[in-house]
Structures are given as C-alpha cells and as structure tokens.
Motif scaffolding. Structure first.
Motif: not given
Ligand code: 2BA
Length: 107
Positions: A6-7, A37-45
């Motif tokens: 999940a991003i 966008l080259m913005n930080g996001n969070s990827t959940f495993l």
C-alpha cells in the motif's frame, strides 16, 4: 495468505500505521518516493489472511485522504512528447496491490 503493498501519502502514513496496529495487523513501513512528483511517500507491506484483505483496504481508505498537488515544474520532463502536461494532479488516497503469498515463514 496475501501480501498487500500500500502506497500512502506521507501526511497520512502515521494515522494509517497506528490504525493498522490498533486493529492488530502487522505492517512494515518503508520510506519511498513517487516517480512522478518525486515526493516522499510511505509504502506498507502487510502480510495477512485472505479474509482480512477487504477490512484492511477499507481501513487504509478511511485514513488516506485525496489531495491536489502541483505537478513538478521541471524542464527535464519532455513536455512535447507528453502532450499537455497537467498543472495539478490529484494524489491518493492510497494505491494498493494485493498479491498471493506462496509461503511465509519465520525461522
Ligand atoms: P507519484 O508517482 O509521485 O504520482 C503522484 C500523482 O501524480 C499520482 O497520484 C497521479 O495522480 C499523478 N501522476 C502520476 N503519473 C502521472 C503521469 N505520467 N501523468 C500525469 N499524472 C501523473 P496517485 O495515482 O494517487 O499515486 C500516488 C503514488 O502512488 C505515486 O506517486 C506512486 O508512488 C504510487 N503509485 C501509483 N500508481 C502506481 C503504480 N501503478 N505502480 C507503482 N506505484 C504507483
């Protein structure tokens, strides 16, 4: 068993994480960067039983908000090849991939 990838927007990552924990779902949070966008996001495993998938997607959806962000103003993008380039993009709630897991083992 399934693996959810999940991003999530960084602004929502904390509340998504705490509500996954509260509901008893184990998750690993990885710092990631959106390619556009080259913005930080969070990827959940998130590794879960099949019957929990819909509940987790619902949960992530509740806490991931849609937002409009300016598109990057970057001359390195080939705007001619891409045709009309958007001034703004709608980001989120969350992008979720659901995959079959053949085996999960802790040793
Ligand atoms: P970004 O790649 O930074 O994309 C941010 C937002 O920019 C996207 O929001 C979308 O609205 C827009 N966008 C992306 N590529 C575009 C393009 N070529 N032209 C015009 N607009 C574009 P979301 O779709 O909500 O995606 C948020 C983040 O989720 C993405 O960040 C990326 O990190 C991830 N993501 C989305 N779809 C993905 C996919 N199919 N595979 C892997 N990651 C994905």
């Amino acid at each position: 068993m399934k693996l959810l990838i999940a991003i999530v927007n960084n602004d929502d990552a904390h509340i998504v994480n705490s509500n996954l924990n509260k509901a008893g779902y184990p998750a690993t949070k990885i710092a990631s960067t959106g390619g556009f966008l080259m913005n930080g996001n969070s990827t959940f495993l998130i590794g879960v039983n099949d019957e929990d998938v819909d509940h987790i997607i619902e949960l992530i959806g509740i806490y991931s908000k849609k937002r409009v962000q300016p598109a990057p103003v970057d001359l390195s993008y080939n705007t001619i090849a891409m045709g009309s380039f958007p001034a703004e993009v709608t980001v989120g709630g969350a992008t979720i991939f659901v995959m079959d897991v053949e085996r999960c083992q802790r040793v």
